[in-house]
Design an enzyme around this catalytic site. Sequence first.
Site, PDB file in Angstrom:
ATOM      1  CE  LYS A  46     -53.378   9.494  -1.162  1.00 17.38           C
ATOM      2  NZ  LYS A  46     -53.516   8.257  -1.763  1.00 17.38           N
TER       3      LYS A  46
ATOM      4  CG  ASP B 196     -49.437   9.281   0.100  1.00 15.07           C
ATOM      5  OD1 ASP B 196     -48.567   8.986  -0.803  1.00 15.07           O
ATOM      6  OD2 ASP B 196     -50.576   8.570   0.244  1.00 15.07           O
TER       7      ASP B 196
HETATM    8  O1  C5P Z   1     -44.197   6.883   4.012  1.00 17.84           O
HETATM    9  P1  C5P Z   1     -45.413   5.958   4.875  1.00 17.84           P
HETATM   10  O2  C5P Z   1     -45.033   5.816   6.241  1.00 17.84           O
HETATM   11  O3  C5P Z   1     -46.681   6.619   4.468  1.00 17.84           O
HETATM   12  O4  C5P Z   1     -45.219   4.469   4.079  1.00 17.84           O
HETATM   13  C1  C5P Z   1     -46.153   3.326   4.844  1.00 17.84           C
HETATM   14  C2  C5P Z   1     -45.507   2.114   4.296  1.00 17.84           C
HETATM   15  O5  C5P Z   1     -45.827   1.787   3.023  1.00 17.84           O
HETATM   16  C3  C5P Z   1     -43.784   2.268   4.228  1.00 17.84           C
HETATM   17  O6  C5P Z   1     -43.222   1.559   5.467  1.00 17.84           O
HETATM   18  C4  C5P Z   1     -43.442   1.290   3.115  1.00 17.84           C
HETATM   19  O7  C5P Z   1     -43.607  -0.091   3.737  1.00 17.84           O
HETATM   20  C5  C5P Z   1     -44.320   1.769   1.931  1.00 17.84           C
HETATM   21  N1  C5P Z   1     -44.085   2.495   0.898  1.00 17.84           N
HETATM   22  C6  C5P Z   1     -43.179   2.132   0.192  1.00 17.84           C
HETATM   23  N2  C5P Z   1     -42.943   2.954  -0.909  1.00 17.84           N
HETATM   24  C7  C5P Z   1     -43.223   4.419  -1.094  1.00 17.84           C
HETATM   25  C8  C5P Z   1     -44.336   4.537  -0.062  1.00 17.84           C
HETATM   26  C9  C5P Z   1     -44.727   3.808   0.973  1.00 17.84           C
HETATM   27  O8  C5P Z   1     -42.919   1.101   0.137  1.00 17.84           O
HETATM   28  N3  C5P Z   1     -43.244   5.147  -1.937  1.00 17.84           N
END
Ligand code: C5P
Length: 308
Positions: free
Chosen positions: A15, A147
């Site tokens: 994406k 995502d």
């Molecule tokens: O959800 P995911 O594991 O992909 O996110 C990785 C990191 O990115 C999270 O630990 C967080 O620190 C940050 N993040 C965030 N806000 C979001 C998505 C991700 O702060 N909406």
Amino acid sequence: MDENAGRVRIDAPGKINLFLRIAGRRDDGYHELDSLMQSIGLSDRLEFTAAPERARDELACNHPQLAIDGSNLILRACAWVRARLSAAGAPPPPPLAIYLEKHIPIGAGLGGGSADAAATLRALARHWKLDWPTAVWLEGALALGSDVPFCHRGGQCRCRGRGELLENSNAARPPAVALLCPPQPAPTAAVYAAYARGLRETASPAVDLTAEAFAALPWQDWGRNWRNDLTAAACAVVPQLTAVRNWFARVRLKGGMSGSGTTFVAACASLAEAAEVGACFEREFPHGRSFAVEPVTAGAEATVATLA
Ligand code: C5P
């Protein structure tokens, strides 16, 4: 449940973010997002085969640097489905041999790991004939990463919340994009942490945020008014990115960074133009890689196939 449903093969499209605004910090530590996500024609390919002779689900991959242990989102997605089956008292399906053909660059802001996780959920639904409601799959997707819900749906969506509040969107897509991938990856958590420390974009263009305005904007305007609030933070985490950002502006490409970086996306009128832009990028940054691709309009359900 038919445990001999052959092999299942699925494509996992990456994406880009045509727009990424951070609307604040949430109580759970995540950031409140407002982003327009678009699937692209650059995909990983996964194949799932029942392997009753093995002790557990096993992943193999053509990419030597990718972790293929239990930390990989593909195996975590399998574990999530198995845990749910077990909680419902269903017998455990036989172990799987999984092969991942990796094409999406890692740590590039193109959602490769999320796409693989989402594709795994779809593949297991097919392989193990699970007719759980969409809301259940989306809950699993969000448990795997912010995502992943979008990658599970595919196409184009306005994404809010952590990324899981999805609204189908039909904004004009560029006919093609050049994905300009510097060799350095950007760890997502580090980029968000830099943003939280105050590394903010100072000159993000003001874009009318109503759905109607999004729908009416010609694709060239997406390119011209590209907004990604994480750009300065990504440049702080990966200092080499500043040179890419400056070059991108100097040669007047239309677009900007995708996700938490490090890929820069140039909106182009054709695949041929995107290939030319990619060649210029690779001349300037010889360790970088580029891809000329089209946005994908079909949803992710179109990418799964049962093989004989
Ligand atoms: O959800 P995911 O594991 O992909 O996110 C990785 C990191 O990115 C999270 O630990 C967080 O620190 C940050 N993040 C965030 N806000 C979001 C998505 C991700 O702060 N909406």
